[in-house]
Design a protein around this motif. Structure first.
Motif, mmCIF file in Angstrom:
data_model
loop_
_atom_site.group_PDB
_atom_site.id
_atom_site.type_symbol
_atom_site.label_atom_id
_atom_site.label_comp_id
_atom_site.label_asym_id
_atom_site.label_seq_id
_atom_site.Cartn_x
_atom_site.Cartn_y
_atom_site.Cartn_z
ATOM 1 N N PRO A 41 -22.887 73.949 42.376
ATOM 2 C CA PRO A 41 -23.571 72.750 41.877
ATOM 3 C C PRO A 41 -25.086 72.855 41.865
ATOM 4 N N ASP A 42 -25.666 73.624 42.805
ATOM 5 C CA ASP A 42 -27.124 73.760 42.833
ATOM 6 C C ASP A 42 -27.627 74.954 42.026
ATOM 7 N N GLY A 329 -25.883 69.728 30.258
ATOM 8 C CA GLY A 329 -26.769 70.187 31.301
ATOM 9 C C GLY A 329 -26.791 69.199 32.453
ATOM 10 N N ASP A 330 -27.794 69.336 33.316
ATOM 11 C CA ASP A 330 -27.864 68.461 34.483
ATOM 12 C C ASP A 330 -28.094 67.007 34.118
ATOM 13 N N GLN A 369 -19.966 79.684 30.359
ATOM 14 C CA GLN A 369 -19.066 79.593 31.500
ATOM 15 C C GLN A 369 -19.298 78.327 32.308
ATOM 16 N N ALA A 370 -20.566 77.980 32.535
ATOM 17 C CA ALA A 370 -20.877 76.794 33.332
ATOM 18 C C ALA A 370 -22.354 76.478 33.202
ATOM 19 N N ALA A 371 -22.712 75.219 33.478
ATOM 20 C CA ALA A 371 -24.108 74.786 33.538
ATOM 21 C C ALA A 371 -24.256 73.874 34.743
ATOM 22 N N ALA A 372 -25.184 74.218 35.630
ATOM 23 C CA ALA A 372 -25.403 73.405 36.838
ATOM 24 C C ALA A 372 -26.701 73.846 37.494
ATOM 25 N N GLY A 373 -27.347 72.913 38.204
ATOM 26 C CA GLY A 373 -28.532 73.247 38.972
ATOM 27 C C GLY A 373 -29.651 73.854 38.150
#
Length: 675
Positions: A41-42, A329-330, A369-373
């Protein structure tokens, strides 16, 4: 020189000039594969799985990599761990594994300790996704829709396995799909609450539904999301009915996490809706939507609904590209979108307020794949590099390669240099393609050509690493490789893609003819008069079409899973929406169109030697299409061979079979281009 570089501790680039061995199918089969990547998450930590291959043994294990640090192996079990997700607090990961005999959900604390089993259900867990708070999980299970409990589904499966009769009874379409006969089971979604390491009794929120959620055969939990407040699940599915084999009207449905009636959120769109995605702050739902009913290759528009005002709009309606995946995004202001673009698969950042977009990555084939932090995790591959993981800031800065999982395996392997080219095709319009030099290329020499034709037909042979039709294998065998993205290919605009429908043998054939001639002039080392062509699916159809309509173009042809007779194809394929859109209706409604570009009508002109390859489990283009082509070739006395795989579908997936496939294909093409 090679030893000198190694002595300095420097890494050789993949496919370097110092490499000695040409790339072979054995190398392809032995490659490690990265999958199941997740971002904390970060944004500080990545966890991913690597499938390693050592001879006949393969294993998949999990690795953790703190950004800027080295990878640390997390699991050592002999089985396979996959489908990784971080816990909401970032202190552990969830994954699927069959350690207890069936595939269940497991939790691994990253601070240390053993993995703990979370679910203990009588059925395999095929997928999962948590809500934002990490307190609920939706599980994908395959059940008997007539059952009220998981135990009932398990008992029915056991009873069926013990039956002595083998007849399968059907009352409608679709009775088989891709490579599997329908067995009465369905993908369903179950929601359970998480209390520590304990799951509550899962609730079937799709109870009684006789359609697949997620849809078969290729969809997963990207088609399912919790609403930001955790009170509902939104999923993509077709409405129940007998017409599912001839329409593409997937809608987004919302159902309470406790179960109940589902509400159709996209009932006003008669075409395909997909990938429901929510911003973390709860302001927006984004999804991808087609606009043409029955057309599986239509442009996926990016749609946005303001959950507070109810306003729905298309983001960037003038952008002539089709979305492949989306992720917020965040904050709710940024939506990441992948799309094919001129032979690449690119990643863009779109502003949800104004629809503006910036290009983040535009080289090779990239996958979100993913977006975080504040970070974006993605994979990339190219025509000469297999897939690895990369990380960048949300604005596209600080692009960093995280893995080189095949560096050791490929350090002594050579790849052919490649380049994109253009030419004037049908109607004098610009058409793109790629050429690849053979390994060991020598200036001034001429080389035979492997002319590869992609399937789809709305597809592309662009700048990507292919697990089956890997162009570098022809380069390693001494061929110059030519691939043309003819009219109908994806990534060049909606009109370009649409142009192949109802014109299968027209514009594409002209593009292929002009493309081969053009690249021969642009690259004189390509001996276009000493060429063999090969293709699968629509590419196999084109081999049959070339045999009757460009009969002096090639020394030989390789037809994998090619359509031979459009009349019989229509009667036996499973997804009827495909031919009905491509030819404007059913066969009896549009007989003339089906017959206009029907290869069987031109067999009088066949003379080119052809290798026919087909899988017996191919229900998209059934085996009889390949057998019919081979029968004609044999009866007409044309040099021909048949390679049939009783255990393969539309693709060749077994590594040993892939070796056999390439031995026959490359041997056939070398035989007729040897001069």
């Amino acid at each position: 020189m090679k030893q000198w570089i190694a002595a300095l501790g420097l890494a050789l680039p993949l496919g370097s000039a110092f490499a000695a061995e040409p790339f072979t199918v054995q190398h392809l089969n032995d490659l490690n594969k990265v999958h199941s990547a997740a971002l904390s998450p970060d944004g500080s930590t990545v966890v991913y799985a690597i499938k390693t291959v050592d001879g006949d043994h393969s294993q998949s294990d999990l690795y953790r990599q703190v950004v800027g640090g080295e990878a640390q192996r997390l699991t050592f079990d002999k089985g396979t761990e996959h489908s990784v997700a971080f816990a909401a607090d970032g202190k552990g990961i969830y994954f699927l594994a069959a350690r207890s005999g069936t595939t269940q959900l497991w939790y691994l604390p990253l601070a240390g300790g053993e993995a703990r089993q979370v679910s203990d259900l009588p059925l395999n867990v095929d997928g999962f996704k948590f809500d934002n708070a990490g307190q609920q999980v939706v599980l994908q299970l395959r059940v008997d829709p007539a059952c009220d409990t998981l135990a009932c589904s398990a008992e029915k499966a056991e009873a069926k396995a013990e039956q002595k009769t083998t007849g399968q009874h059907y009352t409608g379409l679709m009775y088989r799909h891709w490579d599997t006969w329908t067995d009465g089971l369905r993908n369903h979604l179950f929601v359970a609450k998480l209390d520590g390491d304990t799951l509550s009794e899962p609730v079937d929120v799709t109870a009684g539904l006789d359609t697949e959620v997620p849809p078969l055969p290729f969809s997963g939990l990207e088609e399912v999301s919790f609403t930001p407040d955790g009170k509902h699940v939104v999923y993509a599915a077709k409405a129940p009915g007998r017409d599912q084999s001839w329409h593409t009207n997937y809608d987004l449905w919302q159902v309470p996490v406790a179960g109940g009636d589902a509400v159709n959120l996209t009932a006003d769109n008669p075409a395909w809706d997909s990938h429901p995605t929510f911003s973390a702050d709860g302001q927006f739902m984004a999804w991808m939507a087609m606009s043409i009913p029955g057309y599986e290759a239509d442009r996926f528009r990016v749609m946005l609904k303001d959950l507070r005002s109810g306003e729905v709009k298309e983001l960037a309606p003038g952008w002539d590209r089709s979305a492949g995946s989306i992720a917020f995004g965040d904050d709710s202001n940024t939506l990441f979108v992948t799309t094919q673009d001129l032979g690449q698969v690119s990643i863009y950042a779109m502003d949800t307020r104004f629809g503006d977009r910036i290009t983040l990555v535009n080289e090779g084939s990239n996958s979100l794949q993913a977006a975080a932090g504040g970070k974006v995790l993605y994979t990339r591959n190219t025509l000469h590099e297999p897939t690895d993981l990369y990380l960048m800031d949300e604005g596209g800065r600080n692009q960093t390669r995280l893995t080189q999982i095949n560096q050791d395996k490929l350090k002594d392997v050579a790849f052919g240099d490649y380049e994109q080219f253009t030419f004037k095709g049908w109607n004098n319009e610009t058409v793109h393609g790629y050429w690849i030099k053979p390994v060991g290329y020598q200036e001034g020499e001429k080389y035979p050509v492997a002319f590869l034709v992609h399937g789809g037909p709305q597809g592309s042979f662009g700048n990507r690493w292919h697990g089956r039709w890997n162009a570098q294998l022809w380069a390693g065998a001494g061929f110059g490789v030519v691939m043309v993205d003819f009219h109908g290919s994806t990534g060049y605009g909606t009109e370009f893609t649409h142009s192949i429908s109802k014109d299968w043998g027209g514009k594409p054939l002209e593009d292929l003819q002009k493309g081969l001639a053009a690249v021969g002039k642009q690259q004189p080392w390509l001996d276009v008069n000493n060429a063999c062509a090969a293709g699968g699916s629509y590419g196999g159809y084109m081999m049959n079409w070339i045999a009757g309509n460009w009969s002096d173009g090639f020394k030989c042809l390789v037809n994998h899973a090619g359509l031979f007779d459009m009349r019989s194809f229509y009667m036996v394929t499973e997804e009827l929406w495909f031919p009905e859109y491509e030819f404007g209706g059913t066969y009896w409604e549009q007989t003339e169109r089906y017959e206009q570009f029907n290869p069987v009508n031109h067999i009088d002109n066949w003379q080119t030697p052809m290798l026919v390859i087909h899988g017996a489990l191919d229900y998209r283009v059934p085996l009889e299409q390949g057998l019919a082509a081979f029968t004609v070739l044999q009866r007409k006395g044309i040099e021909s061979e048949l390679l049939m795989f009783p255990d393969e579908n539309h693709w060749i997936l077994n590594p040993d079979n892939l070796v056999q496939w390439y031995e026959h294909t490359l041997g056939w093409m070398k035989k007729y281009t040897a001069e």
